[in-house]
Design a protein around this motif. Structure first.
Motif, short mmCIF file in Angstrom:
data_model
loop_
_atom_site.label_atom_id
_atom_site.label_comp_id
_atom_site.label_asym_id
_atom_site.label_seq_id
_atom_site.Cartn_x
_atom_site.Cartn_y
_atom_site.Cartn_z
N LEU A 43 9.96 6.82 -5.36
CA LEU A 43 10.23 6.07 -4.13
C LEU A 43 11.19 6.85 -3.22
O LEU A 43 11.02 6.90 -2.01
CB LEU A 43 10.79 4.68 -4.45
CG LEU A 43 9.79 3.71 -5.09
CD1 LEU A 43 10.48 2.44 -5.58
CD2 LEU A 43 8.68 3.34 -4.08
N ILE A 44 12.20 7.46 -3.82
CA ILE A 44 13.17 8.21 -3.02
C ILE A 44 12.49 9.42 -2.37
O ILE A 44 12.73 9.71 -1.20
CB ILE A 44 14.39 8.59 -3.88
CG1 ILE A 44 15.21 7.30 -4.09
CG2 ILE A 44 15.22 9.67 -3.21
CD1 ILE A 44 16.40 7.44 -4.95
N THR A 45 11.61 10.06 -3.12
CA THR A 45 10.85 11.17 -2.54
C THR A 45 10.02 10.70 -1.35
O THR A 45 9.86 11.41 -0.36
CB THR A 45 9.91 11.78 -3.61
OG1 THR A 45 10.69 12.08 -4.76
CG2 THR A 45 9.21 13.03 -3.10
N GLU A 54 0.84 -1.20 0.00
CA GLU A 54 0.00 0.00 0.00
C GLU A 54 0.88 1.26 0.00
O GLU A 54 0.60 2.24 -0.68
CB GLU A 54 -0.92 -0.03 1.23
CG GLU A 54 -1.75 1.21 1.47
CD GLU A 54 -2.72 1.53 0.33
OE1 GLU A 54 -2.99 0.62 -0.48
OE2 GLU A 54 -3.16 2.68 0.25
N MET A 55 1.96 1.21 0.78
CA MET A 55 2.89 2.35 0.83
C MET A 55 3.50 2.59 -0.56
O MET A 55 3.67 3.73 -1.00
CB MET A 55 4.00 2.09 1.85
CG MET A 55 3.54 2.07 3.30
SD MET A 55 2.94 3.69 3.88
CE MET A 55 1.19 3.48 3.67
N ALA A 56 3.85 1.50 -1.25
CA ALA A 56 4.41 1.63 -2.60
C ALA A 56 3.36 2.23 -3.53
O ALA A 56 3.67 3.10 -4.35
CB ALA A 56 4.87 0.27 -3.11
N ARG A 57 2.11 1.77 -3.37
CA ARG A 57 1.05 2.30 -4.23
C ARG A 57 0.89 3.81 -4.02
O ARG A 57 0.79 4.58 -4.96
CB ARG A 57 -0.26 1.59 -3.93
CG ARG A 57 -1.33 1.76 -5.01
CD ARG A 57 -2.66 1.18 -4.59
NE ARG A 57 -3.19 1.79 -3.39
CZ ARG A 57 -3.69 3.03 -3.31
NH1 ARG A 57 -3.75 3.76 -4.40
NH2 ARG A 57 -4.13 3.51 -2.18
N ARG A 58 0.92 4.21 -2.74
CA ARG A 58 0.74 5.64 -2.46
C ARG A 58 1.91 6.47 -2.98
O ARG A 58 1.76 7.65 -3.26
CB ARG A 58 0.58 5.87 -0.96
CG ARG A 58 -0.74 5.33 -0.45
CD ARG A 58 -0.96 5.67 1.00
NE ARG A 58 -2.05 4.90 1.56
CZ ARG A 58 -2.44 4.96 2.83
NH1 ARG A 58 -1.80 5.77 3.67
NH2 ARG A 58 -3.44 4.23 3.26
N ALA A 59 3.09 5.85 -3.06
CA ALA A 59 4.24 6.59 -3.58
C ALA A 59 4.21 6.64 -5.11
O ALA A 59 4.57 7.64 -5.71
CB ALA A 59 5.54 5.94 -3.10
#
Lengths: 288, 353
Positions: B130-132, B77-82
């Motif tokens: 992702l870095i952001t 979910e965190m990856a999706r939000r990023a």
């Protein structure tokens, strides 16, 4: 493995295998009085092994293995095999046990209520617990205290107490040599000698106890007692827990309940006698 | 019988867990932990009449796996939000995909890093997003970083600075320097959108990826778990009977479907990997340990997969070494391998001094 022994400490049944007879014999001596059930399957496996076949004899060095390992952990000389076994057992509990919230803390109990002492190495928590265990308290453990997420109770893990450096002489003055293991001099953690807990502490090891006091001892400096808030106790204990994150919500619920229901104090003490009297003083005031 | 064989038979369902002698569990639990299969086993034999300490330990394992799965899905979910705000489309791979799609292999399956697949031309955008969002490089080493970027099927691994969780951003499923050449664009094209909004690979590609990961890449460490995944993916195929409702192939039935999957694998040079996975998963998990039909090669793989003793220790060091060497051989052509090993050796040497 060539040599092996089964040991039950608190809720954990260990199976310890070794390439050498020495560590197993030493464990057999320390844990002779513990309950023995040979049909009980093991919860955790520890392996003490030689990395190369010839290292069993040639400059023998003990590598610590098991269900869970720390990569690149340094081996110990065979003379410190008992310490290797202790480290291997701790490692399995710290990394593998999920039934309870694990606190890196010592604990003692009286009248079905417990005092939990949490602190870094050198804080004196082991020494205080060992000495209290010889002065009218039931020793619950010097390394881990287990909190049952369902009931909030504290459970004992009374392994053989690992006495270090000055604590050795203090305890030697109070107990007979039959209750002490061999002196392991000059280990990476200093001098170590194991204390076998009193038989009544071992016999009571499955009895859950209500936490009554949370103490954060600090050895050295003038005697002092300071009340700390629930938030600070919570943060300190998340740092002292090896499985708080892995337990997820259950860990959070268990820990918040513990700090809400248990008054917490830091204590500073210059010597063990003062430390013990501070514990007794707070105990007398603790709510019942 | 060795503990690892017992573990295989318990997973296969051809041995009754209630029939084990109490002390047989010592070895079974140790090897299941070592192969990251303890919680899988705990789900597989849930409800069996077990010695009380074993039943409690397996209940602990199931509960721990539930928490770990929830944490892994949170990471997705965190990856999706990023990635979604940056317009990066991604597909979940391996453990997170199995959990998101609730496949039969998901209960109890250990999920390590978050693995996702993005289009090759979306890599820079994914990396920046992702870095952001707080992920950081793990590999500081210039050679390793360049090696990943030039020759690997994924970005150098990134770890989130607050949650300490790793993400592997893939643009294809095996290193481009290896001989097979799967068509990542086609895989992305056929990916399936789940009701929960995540994309996962088409069932064909899930099996091909699993087999490729097992037999066309890597040294078979953790191979038994991956072979169990493959077996479950096969059963998932079979259970649906008509395949997947949203694929036209479904109407043709299971055998034709399997045939299509194999043809796709062959096209990419992954036919042998899929064949081997089918043979071995059938031999270990379906035919009750009947290994008679396995080729000599398959038998070597079987020996490697089962190379563990009753204390959970690795056995067969020479076979393991051979598979380790093979993993490098598969990954790159000989000259490149020589250059890579030379660089690594010199670095190791410099570090030692």
């Amino acid at each position: 493995m060539r040599h092996s022994i089964r040991i039950a400490v608190g809720p954990v049944q260990f199976r310890i295998g070794s390439d050498w007879a020495g560590p197993v014999a030493a464990l057999g001596h320390l844990y002779a009085g513990y309950p023995q059930d040979d049909t009980r399957p093991a919860d955790a496996t520890v392996r003490l092994y030689a990395n190369r076949p010839w290292r069993r004899w040639l400059r023998p060095s003990v590598h610590i293995g098991g269900d869970y390992i720390v990569p690149d952990a340094l081996p110990l000389p065979l003379s410190m095999g008992l310490l290797a076994a202790e480290m291997g057992m701790n490692l399995q509990v710290a990394l593998g046990w999920r039934r309870h919230l694990l606190l890196h803390a010592s604990a003692v109990a009286r009248d079905d209520r417990s005092v939990i002492l949490s602190g870094a190495s050198g804080s004196g928590k082991s020494t205080l617990a060992a000495l209290l265990g010889e002065s009218g308290w039931r020793l619950m453990g010097d390394e881990f205290t287990l909190i049952d997420p369902a009931s909030g109770d504290a459970l004992a893990f009374p392994r053989a107490v690992s006495l270090k450096n000055e604590a050795i002489a203090e305890v030697e003055a109070r107990v007979g040599p039959a209750r002490l293991g061999p002196l392991l001099a000059g280990t990476p953690k200093g001098d170590i000698r194991h204390l076998i807990p009193r038989a009544d502490a071992v016999a009571a090891m499955h009895e859950p106890v209500r936490p009554a006091l949370l103490l954060f001892p600090q050895f050295g400096g003038a005697p002092a007692i300071e009340r700390i808030g629930q938030g600070e106790a919570f943060v300190r204990l998340t740092e002292a827990s090896t499985n708080y994150i892995a337990l997820g919500e259950a860990g959070f619920a268990a820990l918040t309940r513990l700090v809400r229901e248990t008054p917490a104090f830091t204590i500073a003490y210059p010597d063990s006698a003062t430390g013990m009297s501070l514990v007794e003083q707070l105990w007398a005031l603790a709510p019942r | 019988m060795s503990a690892i064989r017992t573990l295989v038979e318990l997973l296969a369902g051809c041995r009754n867990a209630a029939d084990l002698a109490p002390r047989e569990w010592d070895g079974v639990i140790a090897v299941a932990r070592a192969e990251a299969l303890l919680a899988t086993l705990a789900h597989r034999i849930d409800g069996a009449a077990l010695p009380e300490p074993v039943a409690r330990l397996l209940a602990d394992a199931r509960a721990a796996a539930d928490v770990a799965t929830a944490q892994a899905l949170w990471e997705a979910e965190m990856a999706r939000r990023a990635l979604a705000p940056a317009g990066v489309d991604f597909v979940l791979l391996k453990g997170a995909a199995y959990a998101a799609a609730d496949l039969p292999c998901a209960p109890g399956r250990q999920i390590g890093d978050l693995d996702i697949l993005v289009a090759r031309d979306a890599l820079p955008g994914a990396e920046a997003a992702l870095i952001t969002a707080g992920w950081e490089w793990v590999k500081e080493d210039v050679y390793d970083d360049a090696y990943y970027r030039d020759h690997m099927h994924e970005l150098p691994p990134l770890i989130h600075k607050l949650r300490d969780r790793m993400i592997d951003v893939h643009h294809t499923i095996i290193p481009p320097t290896a001989r097979p050449s799967p068509d990542a664009a086609s895989m992305l094209d056929r990916a399936i959108m789940l009701p929960n909004g995540y994309k996962v690979l088409h069932p064909f590609d899930r099996m091909i990826h699993c087999a490729a990961h097992l037999f066309a890449d890597g040294d078979l460490a953790g191979g038994l778990r991956n072979l169990w995944d493959f077996h479950c993916l096969t059963r998932d195929f079979q259970a649906r009977g008509d395949g997947d409702s949203d694929t036209p192939e479904g109407a043709l039935g299971y055998d034709a479907w399997l045939g299509d999957m194999r043809a796709r694998a062959r096209l990419w040079g992954l036919g042998p990997a899929v064949r081997r996975a089918s043979h071995l998963s059938a031999a270990l998990f379906e035919n009750a340990g009947d290994y008679r039909r396995l080729s000599l090669g398959d038998r070597l793989f079987r020996a490697r997969l089962l190379a563990r003793d009753d204390w959970g220790r690795e056995t067969r060091p020479f076979l393991r070494l051979a598979f380790y060497i093979r993993s490098h051989w598969l990954r790159m052509p000989p000259l490149m391998l020589a250059r890579h090993l030379w660089t690594k050796w010199r670095k190791g040497h410099a570090a030692a001094r």
